[in-house]
Motif scaffolding. Sequence first.
Motif, PDB file in Angstrom:
ATOM      1  N   GLY A  75       0.794  -1.223   0.000  1.00 13.80           N
ATOM      2  CA  GLY A  75       0.000   0.000   0.000  1.00 13.80           C
ATOM      3  C   GLY A  75       0.824   1.269   0.000  1.00 13.80           C
ATOM      4  N   LEU A  76       2.019   1.211  -0.595  1.00 11.93           N
ATOM      5  CA  LEU A  76       2.913   2.368  -0.623  1.00 11.93           C
ATOM      6  C   LEU A  76       2.986   2.952  -2.030  1.00 11.93           C
ATOM      7  CD1 LEU A  76       5.907   0.962   1.480  1.00 11.93           C
ATOM      8  CD2 LEU A  76       3.838   2.125   2.298  1.00 11.93           C
ATOM      9  N   MET A  77       3.491   4.156  -2.123  1.00  9.17           N
ATOM     10  CA  MET A  77       3.719   4.802  -3.410  1.00  9.17           C
ATOM     11  C   MET A  77       4.909   4.143  -4.105  1.00  9.17           C
ATOM     12  SD  MET A  77       4.672   8.802  -4.019  1.00  9.17           S
ATOM     13  CE  MET A  77       4.909   9.485  -5.655  1.00  9.17           C
ATOM     14  N   ALA A  78       4.797   3.907  -5.413  1.00  4.10           N
ATOM     15  CA  ALA A  78       5.879   3.293  -6.186  1.00  4.10           C
ATOM     16  C   ALA A  78       6.523   4.328  -7.097  1.00  4.10           C
ATOM     17  CB  ALA A  78       5.346   2.135  -7.021  1.00  4.10           C
ATOM     18  N   VAL A  79       7.811   4.592  -6.873  1.00  4.86           N
ATOM     19  CA  VAL A  79       8.571   5.524  -7.699  1.00  4.86           C
ATOM     20  C   VAL A  79       9.524   4.707  -8.575  1.00  4.86           C
ATOM     21  CG1 VAL A  79      10.168   7.469  -7.752  1.00  4.86           C
ATOM     22  CG2 VAL A  79       8.455   7.313  -5.921  1.00  4.86           C
ATOM     23  N   GLY A  80       9.307   4.736  -9.885  1.00  2.00           N
ATOM     24  CA  GLY A  80      10.150   3.998 -10.805  1.00  2.00           C
ATOM     25  C   GLY A  80      11.317   4.828 -11.294  1.00  2.00           C
ATOM     26  N   CYS A  81      12.496   4.231 -11.317  1.00  4.42           N
ATOM     27  CA  CYS A  81      13.704   4.933 -11.760  1.00  4.42           C
ATOM     28  C   CYS A  81      14.063   4.502 -13.179  1.00  4.42           C
ATOM     29  CB  CYS A  81      14.866   4.627 -10.823  1.00  4.42           C
ATOM     30  SG  CYS A  81      14.617   5.209  -9.134  1.00  4.42           S
ATOM     31  N   ASN A  82      14.036   5.416 -14.101  1.00  8.47           N
ATOM     32  CA  ASN A  82      14.345   5.133 -15.499  1.00  8.47           C
ATOM     33  C   ASN A  82      15.859   5.190 -15.708  1.00  8.47           C
ATOM     34  OD1 ASN A  82      13.976   4.644 -18.224  1.00  8.47           O
ATOM     35  ND2 ASN A  82      13.577   6.790 -18.721  1.00  8.47           N
ATOM     36  N   PHE A  83      16.542   4.188 -15.105  1.00  8.09           N
ATOM     37  CA  PHE A  83      17.992   4.132 -15.155  1.00  8.09           C
ATOM     38  C   PHE A  83      18.433   2.931 -16.010  1.00  8.09           C
ATOM     39  CE2 PHE A  83      18.121   6.233 -10.656  1.00  8.09           C
ATOM     40  CZ  PHE A  83      17.596   7.391 -11.189  1.00  8.09           C
ATOM     41  N   ASP A  84      19.643   2.475 -15.813  1.00  5.81           N
ATOM     42  CA  ASP A  84      20.291   1.517 -16.709  1.00  5.81           C
ATOM     43  C   ASP A  84      19.530   0.212 -16.954  1.00  5.81           C
ATOM     44  OD1 ASP A  84      22.592   3.131 -17.182  1.00  5.81           O
ATOM     45  OD2 ASP A  84      23.329   2.589 -15.203  1.00  5.81           O
ATOM     46  N   PHE A  85      19.016  -0.403 -15.903  1.00  2.96           N
ATOM     47  CA  PHE A  85      18.401  -1.719 -16.040  1.00  2.96           C
ATOM     48  C   PHE A  85      16.889  -1.651 -16.205  1.00  2.96           C
ATOM     49  CE2 PHE A  85      22.273  -2.538 -13.498  1.00  2.96           C
ATOM     50  CZ  PHE A  85      22.900  -3.442 -14.345  1.00  2.96           C
ATOM     51  N   ALA A  86      16.335  -0.450 -16.189  1.00  2.00           N
ATOM     52  CA  ALA A  86      14.881  -0.285 -16.221  1.00  2.00           C
ATOM     53  C   ALA A  86      14.290  -0.745 -17.551  1.00  2.00           C
ATOM     54  CB  ALA A  86      14.524   1.172 -15.964  1.00  2.00           C
ATOM     55  N   GLN A  87      13.039  -1.200 -17.481  1.00  2.00           N
ATOM     56  CA  GLN A  87      12.308  -1.607 -18.679  1.00  2.00           C
ATOM     57  C   GLN A  87      10.998  -0.827 -18.738  1.00  2.00           C
ATOM     58  OE1 GLN A  87      11.941  -5.878 -18.978  1.00  2.00           O
ATOM     59  NE2 GLN A  87      14.085  -6.213 -18.436  1.00  2.00           N
ATOM     60  N   GLU A  88      10.704  -0.298 -19.913  1.00  2.00           N
ATOM     61  CA  GLU A  88       9.563   0.596 -20.086  1.00  2.00           C
ATOM     62  C   GLU A  88       8.251  -0.028 -19.614  1.00  2.00           C
ATOM     63  OE1 GLU A  88       7.431   3.260 -23.647  1.00  2.00           O
ATOM     64  OE2 GLU A  88       9.259   2.116 -24.043  1.00  2.00           O
ATOM     65  N   ALA A  89       8.029  -1.294 -19.948  1.00  2.00           N
ATOM     66  CA  ALA A  89       6.776  -1.956 -19.576  1.00  2.00           C
ATOM     67  C   ALA A  89       6.628  -2.071 -18.062  1.00  2.00           C
ATOM     68  CB  ALA A  89       6.709  -3.340 -20.214  1.00  2.00           C
ATOM     69  N   GLU A  90       7.743  -2.257 -17.377  1.00  2.00           N
ATOM     70  CA  GLU A  90       7.702  -2.346 -15.916  1.00  2.00           C
ATOM     71  C   GLU A  90       7.472  -0.976 -15.292  1.00  2.00           C
ATOM     72  OE1 GLU A  90      10.683  -6.203 -15.544  1.00  2.00           O
ATOM     73  OE2 GLU A  90      11.235  -4.331 -14.553  1.00  2.00           O
ATOM     74  N   LEU A  91       8.172   0.036 -15.792  1.00  2.00           N
ATOM     75  CA  LEU A  91       8.025   1.386 -15.259  1.00  2.00           C
ATOM     76  C   LEU A  91       6.603   1.919 -15.431  1.00  2.00           C
ATOM     77  CD1 LEU A  91      11.338   3.124 -16.421  1.00  2.00           C
ATOM     78  CD2 LEU A  91      10.787   2.256 -14.139  1.00  2.00           C
ATOM     79  N   ALA A  92       5.912   1.442 -16.451  1.00  2.00           N
ATOM     80  CA  ALA A  92       4.545   1.907 -16.712  1.00  2.00           C
ATOM     81  C   ALA A  92       3.616   1.584 -15.546  1.00  2.00           C
ATOM     82  CB  ALA A  92       4.010   1.270 -17.991  1.00  2.00           C
ATOM     83  N   GLN A  93       4.018   0.668 -14.676  1.00  2.00           N
ATOM     84  CA  GLN A  93       3.181   0.276 -13.548  1.00  2.00           C
ATOM     85  C   GLN A  93       3.471   1.083 -12.281  1.00  2.00           C
ATOM     86  OE1 GLN A  93       2.440  -4.007 -13.206  1.00  2.00           O
ATOM     87  NE2 GLN A  93       3.691  -4.290 -15.048  1.00  2.00           N
ATOM     88  N   ALA A  94       4.468   1.953 -12.330  1.00  2.00           N
ATOM     89  CA  ALA A  94       4.796   2.799 -11.174  1.00  2.00           C
ATOM     90  C   ALA A  94       3.825   3.968 -11.073  1.00  2.00           C
ATOM     91  CB  ALA A  94       6.227   3.312 -11.302  1.00  2.00           C
ATOM     92  N   ASP A  95       3.740   4.542  -9.882  1.00  2.00           N
ATOM     93  CA  ASP A  95       2.891   5.720  -9.687  1.00  2.00           C
ATOM     94  C   ASP A  95       3.507   6.952 -10.326  1.00  2.00           C
ATOM     95  OD1 ASP A  95       0.801   4.485  -8.024  1.00  2.00           O
ATOM     96  OD2 ASP A  95       2.407   4.268  -6.539  1.00  2.00           O
ATOM     97  N   VAL A  96       4.830   7.014 -10.300  1.00  2.00           N
ATOM     98  CA  VAL A  96       5.553   8.129 -10.908  1.00  2.00           C
ATOM     99  C   VAL A  96       6.911   7.603 -11.361  1.00  2.00           C
ATOM    100  CG1 VAL A  96       6.528   8.885  -8.700  1.00  2.00           C
ATOM    101  CG2 VAL A  96       6.341  10.522 -10.583  1.00  2.00           C
ATOM    102  N   VAL A  97       7.442   8.152 -12.444  1.00  2.00           N
ATOM    103  CA  VAL A  97       8.740   7.729 -12.967  1.00  2.00           C
ATOM    104  C   VAL A  97       9.690   8.920 -12.972  1.00  2.00           C
ATOM    105  CG1 VAL A  97       9.979   6.814 -14.968  1.00  2.00           C
ATOM    106  CG2 VAL A  97       7.710   5.923 -14.399  1.00  2.00           C
ATOM    107  N   ILE A  98      10.930   8.688 -12.533  1.00  2.00           N
ATOM    108  CA  ILE A  98      11.930   9.751 -12.509  1.00  2.00           C
ATOM    109  C   ILE A  98      13.123   9.355 -13.376  1.00  2.00           C
ATOM    110  CG2 ILE A  98      11.246  10.582 -10.229  1.00  2.00           C
ATOM    111  CD1 ILE A  98      13.666   9.089  -9.058  1.00  2.00           C
ATOM    112  N   ASP A  99      13.801  10.366 -13.914  1.00  2.00           N
ATOM    113  CA  ASP A  99      15.015  10.154 -14.711  1.00  2.00           C
ATOM    114  C   ASP A  99      16.274  10.521 -13.940  1.00  2.00           C
ATOM    115  OD1 ASP A  99      13.711   9.343 -17.189  1.00  2.00           O
ATOM    116  OD2 ASP A  99      13.012  11.414 -17.319  1.00  2.00           O
ATOM    117  N   ASP A 100      16.097  11.137 -12.788  1.00  2.00           N
ATOM    118  CA  ASP A 100      17.214  11.560 -11.943  1.00  2.00           C
ATOM    119  C   ASP A 100      16.726  11.564 -10.503  1.00  2.00           C
ATOM    120  OD1 ASP A 100      19.048  13.373 -10.422  1.00  2.00           O
ATOM    121  OD2 ASP A 100      19.957  13.670 -12.389  1.00  2.00           O
TER     122      ASP A 100
END
Length: 219
Positions: free
Chosen positions: A177-202
Motif C-alpha cells: 500500500g505504498l507509493m511506487a517511484v520507478g527509476c528510469n535508469f540503466d536496467f529499467a524496462q519501459e513496460a515495468e516502469l509503466a506500472q509505477a505511480d511516478v517515474v523519474i530520470d534523476d
Amino acid sequence: MLQSLIFDMDGTLFQTDKILELSLDDTFNHLRALNQWDTGTPIDKYREIMGKVWEALLPIHSDEMRKYTDDYFLKSLVENIRKGKGALYPNVKEVFSYLKENNCSIYIASNGLREYLEAIVDHYDLNNWVTETFSIQQIQTLDKGELVKTIIKKYDIKYAAVVGDRLSDINAAKDNGLMAVGCNFDFAQEAELAQADVVIDDLKELKTIVSNINSSLSI
C-alpha cells in the motif's frame, strides 16, 4: 507527511554496471586459470539472465563449481567496490541530505547479499543518512514485498514510498500500500516502469516529489 523512503540498491542508488563486467571478467579469468573455461566472458548473457545466473552460464559444471564461482564473483564485486571502481548514481548524497533535513527516514531494501551491500554502504558512508539496510537474505520467501513489509513493521511506518528500477520494487510498494517511484535508469524496462505511480530520470526529482506531497498533506 511522507514519513520514509525505501530504496532499492542495484540500478537505483549504485551503478552496478561500473563493476559488473569488471568483476565478471575477474571471475572468468580465474576459471580460465583453473582450466574450467576457455572462451570469452559471457557478459551479454549475464545481463539477460540475472537470477539463476550460474546454472545458465555454467550448464555443464557441477553445483559445487557453480557455488565456488558464485563465491568468487561476490568476493570480486566486494573488492572492486572497496577499490573505488564503482559509483553511486548522481545526486544520491544530495537527495539523502535533503530527505534527512525534512525528517524523512531512509531505508534500503535490496536483493543483494549482505556482504555486498555492506561494502557499498561502508565505502560511500551511506550510514550517515540510512537508518538500516535490509538484504533479501533476511527473509525466507526471498520476496521483496515481504522484505519491505519487514521494514514497515519494525519501524512502524505509516506513509512511505519505494524507489526502484524494476518491477519487483514496484510490486513491493503496491503489495504494502505504498507509493511506487520507478527509476528510469540503466536496467529499467519501459513496460515495468509503466506500472509505477511516478517515474523519474534523476534522483534529484525526489526532492520535488517529497516537497509536493508534504505540502499537499499540510493543507
